[in-house]
Write an enzyme that holds these catalytic residues in place. Structure first.
Site, PDB file in Angstrom:
ATOM      1  N   GLN A 145      -5.169  -2.238  -2.862  1.00  0.00           N
ATOM      2  CA  GLN A 145      -4.935  -0.669  -2.577  1.00  0.00           C
ATOM      3  C   GLN A 145      -4.323   0.078  -3.523  1.00  0.00           C
ATOM      4  OE1 GLN A 145      -4.762  -3.578  -0.655  1.00  0.00           O
ATOM      5  NE2 GLN A 145      -5.410  -3.326   1.447  1.00  0.00           N
TER       6      GLN A 145
ATOM      7  N   ASP B  68      -8.385   3.095  -0.518  1.00  0.00           N
ATOM      8  CA  ASP B  68      -7.142   3.918  -0.005  1.00  0.00           C
ATOM      9  C   ASP B  68      -6.787   5.131  -0.785  1.00  0.00           C
ATOM     10  OD1 ASP B  68      -7.245   1.937   1.863  1.00  0.00           O
ATOM     11  OD2 ASP B  68      -5.324   0.983   1.556  1.00  0.00           O
TER      12      ASP B  68
ATOM     13  N   THR C  97       0.816  -1.140  -0.019  1.00  0.00           N
ATOM     14  CA  THR C  97       0.114  -0.026  -0.084  1.00  0.00           C
ATOM     15  C   THR C  97       0.652   1.238  -0.071  1.00  0.00           C
ATOM     16  OG1 THR C  97      -1.541  -1.105   1.223  1.00  0.00           O
ATOM     17  CG2 THR C  97      -1.857   1.272   1.369  1.00  0.00           C
TER      18      THR C  97
ATOM     19  N   ASP D 130     -12.032   2.606   2.924  1.00  0.00           N
ATOM     20  CA  ASP D 130     -11.222   3.428   3.540  1.00  0.00           C
ATOM     21  C   ASP D 130     -10.361   4.474   2.995  1.00  0.00           C
ATOM     22  OD1 ASP D 130     -11.793   1.432   5.686  1.00  0.00           O
ATOM     23  OD2 ASP D 130     -10.167   0.217   5.213  1.00  0.00           O
TER      24      ASP D 130
ATOM     25  N   TRP E 287      -8.817   2.111  12.399  1.00  0.00           N
ATOM     26  CA  TRP E 287      -7.397   1.530  11.947  1.00  0.00           C
ATOM     27  C   TRP E 287      -6.627   0.972  13.078  1.00  0.00           C
ATOM     28  CZ3 TRP E 287      -2.926   3.652   8.380  1.00  0.00           C
ATOM     29  CH2 TRP E 287      -2.218   2.484   7.940  1.00  0.00           C
TER      30      TRP E 287
END
Length: 634
Positions: A149, A172, A120, A195, A253
């Site tokens: 991601q 993301d 990520t 997210d 998170w």
């Protein structure tokens, strides 16, 4: 060859076979000589894909900028699609990056997790480490799609401003991170799936559109415990793609996630419960998820999860841009002490004790480590017995060097100092002297109250006992005959360690040998913090985490008197003339007698409190300990 005149120098863009070649921070002046501009430019820059600026590529402009600029500059990025993977280093500060508008100036890339073993945090289009930077009128996007991601913006710097910028991606999209990073997003558009705003920064989103492209979660904050604010959304509009109808405002998170929505318009895609705990209900006590005067069909204050908050009008007034970005932080870090280092109190030592007591006891003589003979004694100093992550705890071991027929009993020795001062070296003279009597002795370091509160010190001493047993062969130790000894605050700790044999709450780990001991020596250490004879106050409160009135259960729990059980072990009390330093002793003896557990008292009349540090009491103290352990272990 085409020559272009700019605001600060002349550049020549070389065209080869109809294709532009990156300048790599070189200019090409009219005389044809290449000039290296790397790290030298400190005036405004123009980047243009059509060759009308100073550079064709944004990366070339970044490399040209002088480190730590003496005055602010602007990098004007003209209309165009710039497929570049960019990183702005921490040495670039005081720069405004300005585009021609989000629909015209587009920075794009398509990295994602799994691509070339990427994770990520490698997948960004734009990485920002620098401080005091502003970004205006542009789009930053990651076009990897649903591959995994895929970060568009990864921002870690402090004092970052993003105005009229679009951030596009899927999972993301925006990594707004950095424990002490402050980021301000004004009039921005942010889209994603899961997210898509995540990280540890203090970030204010004002008048922004937050667009969900799938049923999932908007935020995943990882706010550190010591940071005052996490994500704050003010006057934002939450929208969704067609068919999206199950979106949560956020999930944690990390345990202390903070996310607040104030005066935001929420579409009907926001679920009535609002927030999700990511399957970790323990975060209900640590997260701070809150709203104030949300509007629209997704604003269901009455149906939100019970562990979220609805701010009062007075509380909402604290969420001004000035207060959010003031930089207020809790001074403690993840280890529980100030991020700039825990305080060390060295006020209690042999010399200070001597100066304090010599007026009332002019005949006393301090016993220094060097005054004890090492004949027949081996030593190993500064051995690490426990790794705290940020430092190691040390132990000094002394042992007979003769080769006996059987292993020797051991004594783990704990220094005093009011649970906040002192050093293990204060136990070294007695450790040497008792090693000379045939014991394996160990003077231990433990965490004091300015570094970590109760019960950390208790756990440390128990870990030292386990370490010593694990190294029994090295020192010829009899692990079935181990005592713990302490003086003053160390005596209190020794008694608590000995009377909590087998209690899991005082064990930092179940691995390794047992931390059980078979005897205790308490030299002027209190047995009860709250007791008619006790005079413990502020110093004890610092270690225990509060006053007796605030946490009476902890004051009792930390008192060895309240830990007496059939598992208690024989104990020797060696006391000065002051009753306050044996508070709870007589009550404890009554309990031990009723259980048939041996105890012994020896009092030195007319002595200062730290008598064990001085002659004429040092040698008699060593003798009393030896006699007691000889009786108990035989």
């Amino acid at each position: 060859m085409k020559i272009i005149k700019t605001g600060f120098t002349l550049f020549t863009l070389m065209i080869l076979a109809g294709s532009a070649i990156a300048q790599h921070v070189h200019s090409y002046p009219q005389d044809g000589k290449i000039k290296d501009l790397k790290g030298k430019v400190q005036q405004d820059i123009v980047v243009a894909k059509d060759g009308s600026g100073d550079f064709l590529y944004i990366q070339d402009a970044l490399e040209a900028i002088r480190v730590y600029l003496p005055k602010p500059i602007t990098v004007y990025i003209k209309e165009g699609v710039y497929k570049e993977k960019l990183e702005i280093p921490g040495t670039i500060t005081n720069v405004t990056f300005k585009g021609d508008g989000p629909e015209k100036t587009i920075i794009t890339f398509d990295d994602h997790t799994g691509k070339n073993y990427m994770d990520t945090f490698d997948s960004h289009t734009l990485m920002v480490w620098g401080n005091s930077l502003t970004f205006k009128d542009m789009t930053i996007q990651n076009t990897a799609g649903s591959e995994g991601q895929a970060v568009a913006l990864h921002a870690e710097g402090d004092r970052l401003v993003f105005e009229n910028c679009h951030f596009k991606g899927d999972q993301d999209t925006m990594f707004a991170s950095g424990e002490n990073s402050r980021q301000y997003y004004k009039n921005c558009y942010i889209e994603g799936t899961t997210d898509f705003i995540f990280g540890s920064a203090t970030a204010l989103f004002e008048n922004c559109q937050i667009h969900s492209k799938s049923n999932s979660y908007i935020t995943a904050a990882s706010t550190p415990n010591w940071v005052e604010h996490g994500y704050v959304f003010k006057d934002c509009k939450l929208t969704a793609a067609e068919g999206v109808d199950q979106v949560f405002l956020g999930r944690p998170w990390r345990d202390y996630a903070q996310t607040v929505f104030i005066n935001c318009e929420m579409g009907d895609h926001i679920v009535s419960e609002g927030w999700n705990d990511w399957g970790r209900p323990q975060t209900h006590e640590t997260t701070f998820y809150a709203e104030y005067q949300s509007q629209g069909p997704g604003a269901n204050a009455a149906e939100r999860v019970e562990w979220s908050h609805q701010l009062t009008e007075e509380e909402a007034k604290d969420y001004t841009v000035q207060k959010i970005f003031k930089g207020e932080t809790n001074p403690v870090n993840g280890y529980g002490f100030p991020w700039y280092g825990y305080e060390k109190d060295s006020s209690f030592n042999l010399e200070s004790a001597y100066q304090h007591n010599k007026k009332d006891f002019p005949h006393i003589k301090p016993v220094h480590p060097s005054s004890i003979s090492m004949k027949g004694i081996g030593e190993k100093r500064e051995l690490a017995y426990k790794d705290l992550g940020y430092r190691e705890l040390k132990i000094d071991v002394f042992y007979p060097t003769s080769k006996p027929k059987k292993p020797k009993p051991g004594i783990v020795m704990v220094h005093g100092g009011g649970w906040r001062s002192g050093n293990k070296i204060m136990q070294v003279p007695m450790a040497k002297a008792l090693a000379g009597e045939g014991y394996v002795t160990a003077a231990v370091e433990y965490r004091l109250s300015l570094e970590a509160p109760y019960p950390a010190g208790v756990q440390d001493v128990k870990d030292a006992i386990k370490w010593l047993k694990a190294h029994a062969a090295e020192f010829n130790l009899d692990t079935a005959k181990v005592a713990v000894s302490g003086s003053s605050a160390g005596g209190q700790l020794a008694a608590l360690v000995g009377f909590t044999n087998g209690k899991e709450m005082y064990e930092s780990s179940k691995e390794g040998p047992s931390s059980d001991v078979q005897a205790v020596i308490d030299m002027d250490g209190v047995l009860a913090f709250h007791h008619p004879e006790s005079a413990e106050g502020e110093v004890a409160s610092q270690w225990l985490g509060g006053t007796y009135e605030e946490i009476p259960e902890i004051w009792d729990e930390a008192s060895a008197l309240h830990q007496v059980s059939p598992n208690a072990v024989p104990i020797l009390y060696i006391n000065s003339q002051y009753p306050r330093f044996h508070a709870g002793r007589d009550d404890m003896i009554d309990k031990l007698d009723a259980m048939g557990i041996y105890s012994e008292v020896h009092t030195f009349p007319g002595t200062p409190h730290p008598f064990w540090l001085f002659e004429p009491w040092f040698k008699p103290t060593v003798k009393q300990v030896d006699k007691f352990l000889d009786r108990v272990f035989k």
